[in-house]
Scaffold this motif. Sequence first.
Motif, PDB file in Angstrom:
ATOM      1  N   SER A  91       0.812  -1.221   0.000  1.00 15.28           N
ATOM      2  CA  SER A  91       0.000   0.000   0.000  1.00 15.28           C
ATOM      3  C   SER A  91       0.843   1.267   0.000  1.00 15.28           C
ATOM      4  CB  SER A  91      -0.941   0.010   1.219  1.00 15.28           C
ATOM      5  OG  SER A  91      -0.192  -0.013   2.429  1.00 15.28           O
ATOM      6  N   GLY A  92       2.047   1.207   0.568  1.00 14.51           N
ATOM      7  CA  GLY A  92       2.858   2.405   0.686  1.00 14.51           C
ATOM      8  C   GLY A  92       3.890   2.592  -0.407  1.00 14.51           C
ATOM      9  N   VAL A  93       4.251   1.500  -1.119  1.00 17.61           N
ATOM     10  CA  VAL A  93       5.310   1.587  -2.118  1.00 17.61           C
ATOM     11  C   VAL A  93       4.872   1.028  -3.472  1.00 17.61           C
ATOM     12  CG1 VAL A  93       7.679   0.909  -2.702  1.00 17.61           C
ATOM     13  CG2 VAL A  93       7.079   1.396  -0.315  1.00 17.61           C
ATOM     14  N   THR A  94       4.524  -0.253  -3.496  1.00 15.67           N
ATOM     15  CA  THR A  94       4.310  -0.931  -4.773  1.00 15.67           C
ATOM     16  C   THR A  94       3.090  -0.410  -5.516  1.00 15.67           C
ATOM     17  OG1 THR A  94       5.261  -2.917  -3.756  1.00 15.67           O
ATOM     18  CG2 THR A  94       4.123  -3.185  -5.870  1.00 15.67           C
ATOM     19  N   ARG A  95       1.941  -0.400  -4.855  1.00 16.24           N
ATOM     20  CA  ARG A  95       0.726   0.034  -5.551  1.00 16.24           C
ATOM     21  C   ARG A  95       0.812   1.487  -6.024  1.00 16.24           C
ATOM     22  NH1 ARG A  95      -4.551  -1.696  -6.068  1.00 16.24           N
ATOM     23  NH2 ARG A  95      -5.964  -0.026  -6.660  1.00 16.24           N
ATOM     24  N   PRO A  96       1.246   2.438  -5.185  1.00 16.79           N
ATOM     25  CA  PRO A  96       1.362   3.814  -5.690  1.00 16.79           C
ATOM     26  C   PRO A  96       2.305   3.935  -6.881  1.00 16.79           C
ATOM     27  CG  PRO A  96       1.464   3.793  -3.295  1.00 16.79           C
ATOM     28  CD  PRO A  96       1.536   2.365  -3.738  1.00 16.79           C
ATOM     29  N   TRP A  97       3.431   3.197  -6.845  1.00 16.25           N
ATOM     30  CA  TRP A  97       4.391   3.292  -7.947  1.00 16.25           C
ATOM     31  C   TRP A  97       3.786   2.792  -9.240  1.00 16.25           C
ATOM     32  CZ3 TRP A  97       6.936   0.597 -11.684  1.00 16.25           C
ATOM     33  CH2 TRP A  97       8.083   1.187 -12.228  1.00 16.25           C
ATOM     34  N   TYR A  98       3.174   1.609  -9.207  1.00  9.42           N
ATOM     35  CA  TYR A  98       2.569   1.055 -10.414  1.00  9.42           C
ATOM     36  C   TYR A  98       1.370   1.882 -10.860  1.00  9.42           C
ATOM     37  CZ  TYR A  98       5.305  -3.197 -11.000  1.00  9.42           C
ATOM     38  OH  TYR A  98       6.312  -4.076 -11.261  1.00  9.42           O
ATOM     39  N   ALA A  99       0.531   2.296  -9.933  1.00  6.98           N
ATOM     40  CA  ALA A  99      -0.667   3.058 -10.296  1.00  6.98           C
ATOM     41  C   ALA A  99      -0.311   4.378 -10.958  1.00  6.98           C
ATOM     42  CB  ALA A  99      -1.521   3.305  -9.056  1.00  6.98           C
ATOM     43  N   SER A 100       0.800   4.980 -10.561  1.00  9.55           N
ATOM     44  CA  SER A 100       1.197   6.267 -11.137  1.00  9.55           C
ATOM     45  C   SER A 100       1.683   6.117 -12.573  1.00  9.55           C
ATOM     46  CB  SER A 100       2.302   6.905 -10.288  1.00  9.55           C
ATOM     47  OG  SER A 100       3.509   6.169 -10.374  1.00  9.55           O
ATOM     48  N   ARG A 101       1.959   4.881 -12.992  1.00  9.75           N
ATOM     49  CA  ARG A 101       2.492   4.637 -14.334  1.00  9.75           C
ATOM     50  C   ARG A 101       1.513   3.873 -15.216  1.00  9.75           C
ATOM     51  NH1 ARG A 101       6.189   5.551 -10.745  1.00  9.75           N
ATOM     52  NH2 ARG A 101       8.241   6.384 -11.325  1.00  9.75           N
ATOM     53  N   ILE A 102       0.313   3.661 -14.743  1.00 10.18           N
ATOM     54  CA  ILE A 102      -0.720   2.960 -15.507  1.00 10.18           C
ATOM     55  C   ILE A 102      -1.910   3.895 -15.663  1.00 10.18           C
ATOM     56  CG2 ILE A 102      -2.238   0.940 -15.583  1.00 10.18           C
ATOM     57  CD1 ILE A 102      -0.262  -0.498 -13.758  1.00 10.18           C
ATOM     58  N   PRO A 103      -2.463   4.031 -16.847  1.00  6.00           N
ATOM     59  CA  PRO A 103      -3.562   4.981 -17.054  1.00  6.00           C
ATOM     60  C   PRO A 103      -4.853   4.520 -16.372  1.00  6.00           C
ATOM     61  CG  PRO A 103      -3.229   3.664 -19.024  1.00  6.00           C
ATOM     62  CD  PRO A 103      -2.100   3.327 -18.098  1.00  6.00           C
ATOM     63  N   PHE A 104      -5.688   5.491 -16.033  1.00  2.00           N
ATOM     64  CA  PHE A 104      -7.025   5.221 -15.511  1.00  2.00           C
ATOM     65  C   PHE A 104      -7.864   4.585 -16.624  1.00  2.00           C
ATOM     66  CE2 PHE A 104     -11.437   6.474 -15.006  1.00  2.00           C
ATOM     67  CZ  PHE A 104     -11.688   6.154 -13.691  1.00  2.00           C
ATOM     68  N   PRO A 105      -8.695   3.566 -16.315  1.00  2.00           N
ATOM     69  CA  PRO A 105      -9.005   2.991 -15.008  1.00  2.00           C
ATOM     70  C   PRO A 105      -8.156   1.785 -14.643  1.00  2.00           C
ATOM     71  CG  PRO A 105     -10.539   2.125 -16.616  1.00  2.00           C
ATOM     72  CD  PRO A 105      -9.621   3.046 -17.371  1.00  2.00           C
ATOM     73  N   LEU A 106      -7.182   1.396 -15.515  1.00  2.00           N
ATOM     74  CA  LEU A 106      -6.374   0.219 -15.212  1.00  2.00           C
ATOM     75  C   LEU A 106      -5.572   0.392 -13.934  1.00  2.00           C
ATOM     76  CD1 LEU A 106      -5.012  -0.790 -18.743  1.00  2.00           C
ATOM     77  CD2 LEU A 106      -6.822  -1.886 -17.421  1.00  2.00           C
ATOM     78  N   SER A 107      -5.261   1.641 -13.580  1.00  2.00           N
ATOM     79  CA  SER A 107      -4.479   1.887 -12.370  1.00  2.00           C
ATOM     80  C   SER A 107      -5.209   1.432 -11.112  1.00  2.00           C
ATOM     81  CB  SER A 107      -4.152   3.377 -12.257  1.00  2.00           C
ATOM     82  OG  SER A 107      -5.328   4.163 -12.255  1.00  2.00           O
ATOM     83  N   PHE A 108      -6.535   1.329 -11.181  1.00  4.04           N
ATOM     84  CA  PHE A 108      -7.303   0.854 -10.033  1.00  4.04           C
ATOM     85  C   PHE A 108      -7.414  -0.665 -10.009  1.00  4.04           C
ATOM     86  CE2 PHE A 108      -8.687   5.230 -10.194  1.00  4.04           C
ATOM     87  CZ  PHE A 108      -8.793   5.558  -8.847  1.00  4.04           C
ATOM     88  N   TYR A 109      -7.114  -1.295 -11.121  1.00  8.61           N
ATOM     89  CA  TYR A 109      -7.373  -2.738 -11.254  1.00  8.61           C
ATOM     90  C   TYR A 109      -6.104  -3.589 -11.284  1.00  8.61           C
ATOM     91  CZ  TYR A 109      -8.392  -7.098 -13.714  1.00  8.61           C
ATOM     92  OH  TYR A 109      -8.450  -8.406 -14.092  1.00  8.61           O
ATOM     93  N   LEU A 110      -5.156  -3.211 -12.138  1.00  8.53           N
ATOM     94  CA  LEU A 110      -4.008  -4.078 -12.371  1.00  8.53           C
ATOM     95  C   LEU A 110      -3.145  -4.327 -11.133  1.00  8.53           C
ATOM     96  CD1 LEU A 110      -2.661  -3.246 -15.950  1.00  8.53           C
ATOM     97  CD2 LEU A 110      -3.837  -5.299 -15.149  1.00  8.53           C
ATOM     98  N   PRO A 111      -2.795  -3.299 -10.329  1.00  7.64           N
ATOM     99  CA  PRO A 111      -1.960  -3.598  -9.154  1.00  7.64           C
ATOM    100  C   PRO A 111      -2.607  -4.609  -8.211  1.00  7.64           C
ATOM    101  CG  PRO A 111      -1.931  -1.253  -9.602  1.00  7.64           C
ATOM    102  CD  PRO A 111      -2.996  -1.845 -10.489  1.00  7.64           C
ATOM    103  N   GLY A 112      -3.892  -4.462  -7.968  1.00 13.73           N
ATOM    104  CA  GLY A 112      -4.587  -5.402  -7.097  1.00 13.73           C
ATOM    105  C   GLY A 112      -4.630  -6.794  -7.676  1.00 13.73           C
ATOM    106  N   LYS A 113      -4.824  -6.887  -8.983  1.00 16.72           N
ATOM    107  CA  LYS A 113      -4.829  -8.192  -9.655  1.00 16.72           C
ATOM    108  C   LYS A 113      -3.465  -8.860  -9.539  1.00 16.72           C
ATOM    109  CE  LYS A 113      -5.786 -10.307 -14.192  1.00 16.72           C
ATOM    110  NZ  LYS A 113      -4.450 -10.865 -14.484  1.00 16.72           N
ATOM    111  N   MET A 114      -2.416  -8.076  -9.754  1.00 16.61           N
ATOM    112  CA  MET A 114      -1.070  -8.629  -9.660  1.00 16.61           C
ATOM    113  C   MET A 114      -0.758  -9.074  -8.232  1.00 16.61           C
ATOM    114  SD  MET A 114       0.667  -5.802 -12.185  1.00 16.61           S
ATOM    115  CE  MET A 114       2.343  -6.430 -12.262  1.00 16.61           C
TER     116      MET A 114
END
Length: 220
Positions: A91-114
């Motif tokens: 929650s503090g490192v991985t998800r923010p980093w990936y979400a900042s580099r993935i366009p909406f709405p995938l940024s809400f989905y892909l990190p959690g899926k991974m």
Amino acid sequence: MLRLLQCQSSRSCLEDITQRTQDVVPTLTYQDDIVTLPVNILNCFRKQKYNADYVLSAREGSDTLAYIALLEEKLLPAILHTFWVDSDNYSGVTRPWYASRIPFPLSFYLPGKMSREVLNRIQVTKGQPPLYSMNEVEAQIYKDAKECLNLLSNRLGKSQFFFGVKPTTLDAFVFGFLAPLYKARLLKVQLQEHLKQLPNLCDFCDHILCAYFTEHAEDG
């Protein structure tokens, strides 16, 4: 890995995750083929005459395969857990980093899926008798990872690279596993602290960052 192989790449060859439907990294797009997983990507480059292992003896080639198998069996599960399963780091490192580099709405989905896929992978491959609870699994994979780091440190010794004065495939693999763990600003640092107690592995990462990734060496 590509820089250690001294391979010239471009964004037309290596596509960003945001431009693909796949959520598998690393992924290489070469001509009309999509290649995933480090071993397959290396094989693809070998076919194009990019091979850092020409100078190795048969025994050293066998050692390379053995150490790569060891990394994937003993070190990778703990690294995946550190970044993708540990709640604080995710929650503090991985998800923010990936979400900042993935366009909406995938940024809400892909990190959690991974993250869910990593947890499932660990449970399927490591959650077997006599390890029944997730706490037991976690304790074992971190124990295995620390032993693997110790083994790598002993193997490297005072050398600059694992096989002489030039990097090989094994150096690329080890760097790929260690550098994120070494440089990331993690909140839970159990495995990272153990790595930092092995100065030759830290020097190994610093040397490669300085020699091949100078523009990124200060970015963490």
